[in-house]
Write a protein that holds these residues in place. Sequence first.
Motif, short mmCIF file in Angstrom:
data_model
loop_
_atom_site.label_atom_id
_atom_site.label_comp_id
_atom_site.label_asym_id
_atom_site.label_seq_id
_atom_site.Cartn_x
_atom_site.Cartn_y
_atom_site.Cartn_z
N LEU A 32 0.82 -1.21 0.00
CA LEU A 32 0.00 0.00 0.00
C LEU A 32 0.86 1.26 0.00
O LEU A 32 0.52 2.24 -0.67
CB LEU A 32 -0.95 0.00 1.20
N ASP A 33 1.97 1.24 0.74
CA ASP A 33 2.88 2.39 0.73
C ASP A 33 3.41 2.67 -0.67
O ASP A 33 3.51 3.81 -1.10
CB ASP A 33 4.05 2.17 1.69
N SER A 34 3.78 1.60 -1.38
CA SER A 34 4.33 1.79 -2.72
C SER A 34 3.28 2.31 -3.70
O SER A 34 3.62 2.94 -4.69
CB SER A 34 4.95 0.49 -3.25
N ALA A 35 2.01 2.08 -3.40
CA ALA A 35 0.93 2.60 -4.25
C ALA A 35 0.50 4.00 -3.82
O ALA A 35 -0.40 4.58 -4.42
CB ALA A 35 -0.26 1.66 -4.21
N GLY A 36 1.12 4.53 -2.76
CA GLY A 36 0.80 5.87 -2.30
C GLY A 36 -0.45 5.94 -1.42
O GLY A 36 -1.01 7.01 -1.24
N ILE A 37 -0.85 4.81 -0.86
CA ILE A 37 -2.02 4.79 0.02
C ILE A 37 -1.52 4.88 1.46
O ILE A 37 -0.72 4.05 1.90
CB ILE A 37 -2.85 3.50 -0.18
N ARG A 65 -7.27 4.90 5.54
CA ARG A 65 -8.35 5.88 5.62
C ARG A 65 -9.61 5.30 4.96
O ARG A 65 -9.53 4.52 4.02
CB ARG A 65 -7.95 7.17 4.93
N LYS A 66 -10.74 5.72 5.48
CA LYS A 66 -12.01 5.22 4.96
C LYS A 66 -12.16 5.52 3.47
O LYS A 66 -12.68 4.70 2.71
CB LYS A 66 -13.16 5.85 5.75
N SER A 67 -11.64 6.65 3.05
CA SER A 67 -11.75 7.02 1.63
C SER A 67 -10.88 6.15 0.72
O SER A 67 -11.15 6.04 -0.47
CB SER A 67 -11.38 8.50 1.45
N ASP A 68 -9.86 5.52 1.28
CA ASP A 68 -8.96 4.66 0.49
C ASP A 68 -9.24 3.18 0.67
O ASP A 68 -8.54 2.35 0.09
CB ASP A 68 -7.50 4.92 0.89
N ALA A 69 -10.23 2.82 1.48
CA ALA A 69 -10.46 1.42 1.84
C ALA A 69 -10.75 0.53 0.63
O ALA A 69 -10.20 -0.56 0.51
CB ALA A 69 -11.58 1.32 2.86
N HIS A 70 -11.61 0.98 -0.27
CA HIS A 70 -11.96 0.15 -1.43
C HIS A 70 -10.75 -0.10 -2.33
O HIS A 70 -10.49 -1.22 -2.75
CB HIS A 70 -13.10 0.80 -2.22
N GLU A 71 -10.00 0.96 -2.64
CA GLU A 71 -8.81 0.83 -3.48
C GLU A 71 -7.77 -0.07 -2.83
O GLU A 71 -7.16 -0.92 -3.49
CB GLU A 71 -8.21 2.21 -3.75
N ALA A 72 -7.56 0.09 -1.52
CA ALA A 72 -6.58 -0.73 -0.81
C ALA A 72 -7.00 -2.20 -0.78
O ALA A 72 -6.17 -3.09 -1.01
CB ALA A 72 -6.39 -0.21 0.61
#
Length: 186
Positions: A32-37, A65-72
């Motif tokens: 996730l860090d490498s994807a910028g999340i 973060r809740k806003s990034d949950a689906h992408e992550a």
Amino acid sequence: MANSDFQYESLRFLVIRRSRDLPDALLFESMLDSAGIECFLADENTIRMEWFWSNLLGGIKLCVRKSDAHEASSMLEQPILDRFDIEGIGEFQQPRCPNCNSLEISFQGLNKPVDYTRALLGGPRPLHRSLWECDSCGRQWPESQEKPPANFLISASSILIIVWTVNTFLVWLLFLTEALRSAASY
């Protein structure tokens, strides 16, 4: 100054994955860090220091973060690549289970029942073994045919623990019978 909870709702963190072991959690965090999340691991330091507490605490929690949950979540659920190219080395092919040809395999470096018991009893360092295990069919096989099979290490260390336990039990039993004899003679 009144702020609504709505503007802070997307800033809240959610647990999207739990890992019992630290290496798995660090792998997911680095993906996730490498994807910028933005993410962090909850209970990482506690479990790093006292790994027996992992199940008690519910494992190491990967929070985003809740806003990034689906992408992550979708990033972490991607299938394992069959092969990929490593710059300067060439193509790497993932190992597969010789029984069912699955990519869902893991490397087992410890004899967990024996090593956990030894750690609880204050024994010496763990016995290592080189063993692959398929998560799909459960088959186990040694890392290399040049080394002794992993089953030998499992059975030898298990026998030693059993002998040590029986010996300790017999010593305590002998001590108890002597104590009862001396108490009965008074």
